[in-house]
Design a protein around this motif. Structure first.
Motif, PDB file in Angstrom:
ATOM      1  N   GLN A 128     -56.817  13.421   3.743  1.00 51.01           N
ATOM      2  CA  GLN A 128     -58.408  14.186   3.725  1.00 51.01           C
ATOM      3  C   GLN A 128     -58.815  15.007   4.453  1.00 51.01           C
ATOM      4  OE1 GLN A 128     -60.770  12.416   0.823  1.00 51.01           O
ATOM      5  NE2 GLN A 128     -59.861  11.896  -0.608  1.00 51.01           N
ATOM      6  N   GLN A 129     -58.780  14.327   6.005  1.00 53.42           N
ATOM      7  CA  GLN A 129     -59.378  14.759   7.007  1.00 53.42           C
ATOM      8  C   GLN A 129     -57.859  16.123   7.367  1.00 53.42           C
ATOM      9  OE1 GLN A 129     -60.866  11.469   9.427  1.00 53.42           O
ATOM     10  NE2 GLN A 129     -62.018  10.569   7.633  1.00 53.42           N
ATOM     11  N   TYR A 130     -56.898  15.356   7.122  1.00 55.25           N
ATOM     12  CA  TYR A 130     -56.218  16.762   7.893  1.00 55.25           C
ATOM     13  C   TYR A 130     -55.324  16.226   7.345  1.00 55.25           C
ATOM     14  CZ  TYR A 130     -58.244  14.251  12.332  1.00 55.25           C
ATOM     15  OH  TYR A 130     -59.478  14.145  13.236  1.00 55.25           O
ATOM     16  N   PRO A 131     -55.124  17.471   6.415  1.00 58.11           N
ATOM     17  CA  PRO A 131     -54.123  17.996   5.503  1.00 58.11           C
ATOM     18  C   PRO A 131     -53.581  18.721   6.093  1.00 58.11           C
ATOM     19  CG  PRO A 131     -55.697  19.284   5.389  1.00 58.11           C
ATOM     20  CD  PRO A 131     -56.893  18.055   5.846  1.00 58.11           C
ATOM     21  N   LEU A 132     -52.879  19.715   5.314  1.00 58.45           N
ATOM     22  CA  LEU A 132     -51.021  20.721   6.355  1.00 58.45           C
ATOM     23  C   LEU A 132     -52.082  21.025   7.131  1.00 58.45           C
ATOM     24  CD1 LEU A 132     -48.397  21.485   6.756  1.00 58.45           C
ATOM     25  CD2 LEU A 132     -48.186  22.276   4.921  1.00 58.45           C
ATOM     26  N   LYS A 173     -53.400  23.667  12.481  1.00 57.04           N
ATOM     27  CA  LYS A 173     -54.420  24.834  13.372  1.00 57.04           C
ATOM     28  C   LYS A 173     -54.692  23.598  14.727  1.00 57.04           C
ATOM     29  CE  LYS A 173     -59.023  26.439  13.284  1.00 57.04           C
ATOM     30  NZ  LYS A 173     -60.103  26.342  13.264  1.00 57.04           N
ATOM     31  N   ILE A 174     -53.996  22.926  14.595  1.00 52.29           N
ATOM     32  CA  ILE A 174     -54.375  21.438  15.545  1.00 52.29           C
ATOM     33  C   ILE A 174     -53.363  21.506  16.259  1.00 52.29           C
ATOM     34  CG2 ILE A 174     -54.388  19.038  16.600  1.00 52.29           C
ATOM     35  CD1 ILE A 174     -56.012  18.711  14.223  1.00 52.29           C
ATOM     36  N   ALA A 175     -51.991  21.714  15.858  1.00 53.73           N
ATOM     37  CA  ALA A 175     -50.297  22.080  16.680  1.00 53.73           C
ATOM     38  C   ALA A 175     -50.603  23.494  17.793  1.00 53.73           C
ATOM     39  CB  ALA A 175     -49.752  22.291  15.581  1.00 53.73           C
ATOM     40  N   ARG A 176     -51.330  24.637  16.630  1.00 57.24           N
ATOM     41  CA  ARG A 176     -51.396  25.895  17.419  1.00 57.24           C
ATOM     42  C   ARG A 176     -52.404  25.414  18.689  1.00 57.24           C
ATOM     43  NH1 ARG A 176     -51.880  28.157  11.898  1.00 57.24           N
ATOM     44  NH2 ARG A 176     -54.533  27.938  12.351  1.00 57.24           N
ATOM     45  N   ILE A 177     -53.127  24.710  18.133  1.00 52.40           N
ATOM     46  CA  ILE A 177     -54.322  24.824  19.373  1.00 52.40           C
ATOM     47  C   ILE A 177     -53.584  24.026  20.621  1.00 52.40           C
ATOM     48  CG2 ILE A 177     -56.573  23.695  20.704  1.00 52.40           C
ATOM     49  CD1 ILE A 177     -57.424  23.802  17.643  1.00 52.40           C
ATOM     50  N   LEU A 178     -52.662  23.177  20.357  1.00 50.68           N
ATOM     51  CA  LEU A 178     -52.412  21.979  21.656  1.00 50.68           C
ATOM     52  C   LEU A 178     -51.119  22.605  21.920  1.00 50.68           C
ATOM     53  CD1 LEU A 178     -52.859  18.192  19.738  1.00 50.68           C
ATOM     54  CD2 LEU A 178     -54.168  19.967  21.910  1.00 50.68           C
ATOM     55  N   GLY A 179     -50.747  23.550  20.931  1.00 50.24           N
ATOM     56  CA  GLY A 179     -49.394  24.591  21.509  1.00 50.24           C
ATOM     57  C   GLY A 179     -48.089  23.441  21.539  1.00 50.24           C
ATOM     58  N   VAL A 180     -48.375  22.144  20.203  1.00 52.03           N
ATOM     59  CA  VAL A 180     -46.975  22.002  19.767  1.00 52.03           C
ATOM     60  C   VAL A 180     -47.121  21.910  17.973  1.00 52.03           C
ATOM     61  CG1 VAL A 180     -47.654  19.781  21.784  1.00 52.03           C
ATOM     62  CG2 VAL A 180     -48.368  19.818  19.098  1.00 52.03           C
ATOM     63  N   SER A 181     -45.242  21.019  17.760  1.00 48.66           N
ATOM     64  CA  SER A 181     -45.025  21.546  15.902  1.00 48.66           C
ATOM     65  C   SER A 181     -46.444  20.463  16.020  1.00 48.66           C
ATOM     66  CB  SER A 181     -43.695  20.865  15.962  1.00 48.66           C
ATOM     67  OG  SER A 181     -43.661  19.744  15.966  1.00 48.66           O
ATOM     68  N   VAL A 238     -48.009  16.632  15.876  1.00 49.47           N
ATOM     69  CA  VAL A 238     -49.662  16.436  15.714  1.00 49.47           C
ATOM     70  C   VAL A 238     -49.337  15.411  14.371  1.00 49.47           C
ATOM     71  CG1 VAL A 238     -51.677  17.263  14.023  1.00 49.47           C
ATOM     72  CG2 VAL A 238     -50.160  18.272  15.483  1.00 49.47           C
ATOM     73  N   LYS A 239     -48.573  15.501  12.818  1.00 49.16           N
ATOM     74  CA  LYS A 239     -48.544  14.222  12.226  1.00 49.16           C
ATOM     75  C   LYS A 239     -47.286  13.513  12.306  1.00 49.16           C
ATOM     76  CE  LYS A 239     -46.348  13.793   8.246  1.00 49.16           C
ATOM     77  NZ  LYS A 239     -45.040  14.325   6.510  1.00 49.16           N
ATOM     78  N   GLU A 240     -47.472  13.183  13.073  1.00 49.44           N
ATOM     79  CA  GLU A 240     -46.853  11.815  14.210  1.00 49.44           C
ATOM     80  C   GLU A 240     -47.515  10.694  14.821  1.00 49.44           C
ATOM     81  OE1 GLU A 240     -44.496   8.444  14.652  1.00 49.44           O
ATOM     82  OE2 GLU A 240     -44.788  10.353  13.351  1.00 49.44           O
ATOM     83  N   ASP A 241     -48.495  12.159  15.731  1.00 45.08           N
ATOM     84  CA  ASP A 241     -50.181  11.336  16.466  1.00 45.08           C
ATOM     85  C   ASP A 241     -50.413  10.669  15.760  1.00 45.08           C
ATOM     86  OD1 ASP A 241     -48.218  12.395  18.311  1.00 45.08           O
ATOM     87  OD2 ASP A 241     -49.401  13.635  18.928  1.00 45.08           O
TER      88      ASP A 241
END
Length: 314
Positions: A267-271, A276-284, A288-291
């Motif tokens: 719920q807290q981290y939908p797609l 958005k987090i991926a863009r900030i961190l520069g990763v896919s 982020v989903k795996e982390d």
């Protein structure tokens, strides 16, 4: 609950593994066992019903194990597990089965060797958590000592001739083996014995069972209230027997909070949030989903509650 990941049948790796297992029994001892087994069959008139040699039984695949037990079970009327002692009047193990116990002797003879075999091949077979429940780790410590049982899927008490069969063994936790299963059998016929044995290459618990977090009647959906939910195993193709046998639904209810935690994370981290987090961190987004959920880590390393985790993420 999960399949023992033996090498594919027919491959060089599979042949080498089964050959190594057979070599746990020295040639001279195997020859003696063969002679005693043949003598027992001839005396009982069972050479046609039970034609398998000791060597064949050692590495008989799951379908053969199931078939052997069906044939052996058919002898129950003429060869009950217990007979009354004519002197004491007490019921004790049938002397004919005692003979087989001595031929296919597991306890205090080959049990440690067989356990060491699974310890040696733990990495390639992915022996890490209990194959029946996946709620407890089964591991080794101090390189020699083990923290798991080696269960006989078909109990050796009921069928001694399968007491040393590789594909009748299931590494398991002590709760599943010593407190729940004991000398009971999961299933009632050959089809069950074959379907529910985790050593089988077609064992399919995962595709036939899904763990759900269900809302109790009269409650609102509120993940902050654990009392509003319960664990439910949805089963098909007969796997309700497996779930009931090992009391999985009741046992997993104790771990309901783990399921709720995963649902909260979803719920807290939908797609959209993960992207958005991926863009900030520069990763896919997959990184982020795996982390967040450790989905691939759980799969690759056979962690406890892998199925619970993966089912909560579906």
């Amino acid at each position: 609950m999960k399949r023992i990941e033996y090498p594919d049948r027919g491959t060089t790796e599979f042949v080498n593994l089964t050959s190594e297992y057979k070599n746990l029994i020295p040639a001279a001892e195997l020859s003696s066992m063969e002679a005693r087994w043949l003598s027992w069959k001839q005396r009982e008139g069972l050479t046609i019903l039970l034609p398998e040699t000791v060597e064949e039984l050692l590495v008989a695949d799951v379908d053969i194990v199931a078939d052997v037990y069906e044939r052996f079970k058919s002898l129950r009327r003429r060869m009950p597990l217990k007979k009354k002692n004519s002197t004491t009047g007490e019921k004790e193990r049938n002397p004919k089965l005692k003979e087989l116990d001595k031929i296919f002797k597991y306890k205090n003879k080959y049990d440690d060797k067989i356990a060491d075999f699974f310890v040696k091949h733990a990495a390639e077979l992915h022996v890490s958590s209990c194959y029946y429940c996946e709620t407890a780790y089964i591991n080794v410590y101090n390189t020699k000592k083990r923290q798991f049982d080696v269960d006989h899927f078909i109990p050796k008490e009921k069928c001694p001739i399968l007491g040393l069969s590789l594909f009748n063994f299931v590494p398991s936790c002590q709760v599943c083996n010593s407190r729940i299963k004991l000398s009971k059998i999961l299933g009632k016929d050959k089809a069950d014995y074959e379907a529910f044995n985790p050593a089988g290459e077609h064992y399919s618990f995962d595709s036939n069972v899904r763990i759900h977090l269900r809302k109790k009647p009269g409650y609102k959906h509120d993940l902050s209230n654990p009392d509003a939910y319960y664990i439910y195993f949805r089963c098909k193709n007969g796997f309700r027997k497996d779930v009931r046998f090992f009391h999985l639904q009741e046992r997993y209810e104790f771990h309901k909070l783990a399921a709720i935690r995963i649902k909260k994370l979803r719920q807290q981290y939908p797609l959209s949030a993960r992207r958005k987090i991926a863009r900030i961190l520069g990763v896919s987004e997959s990184v982020v989903k795996e982390d967040l959920f450790h989905e691939q880590f759980m799969k690759d390393n056979n962690r406890c509650f892998t199925k619970l985790t993966l089912d909560m993420l579906k």
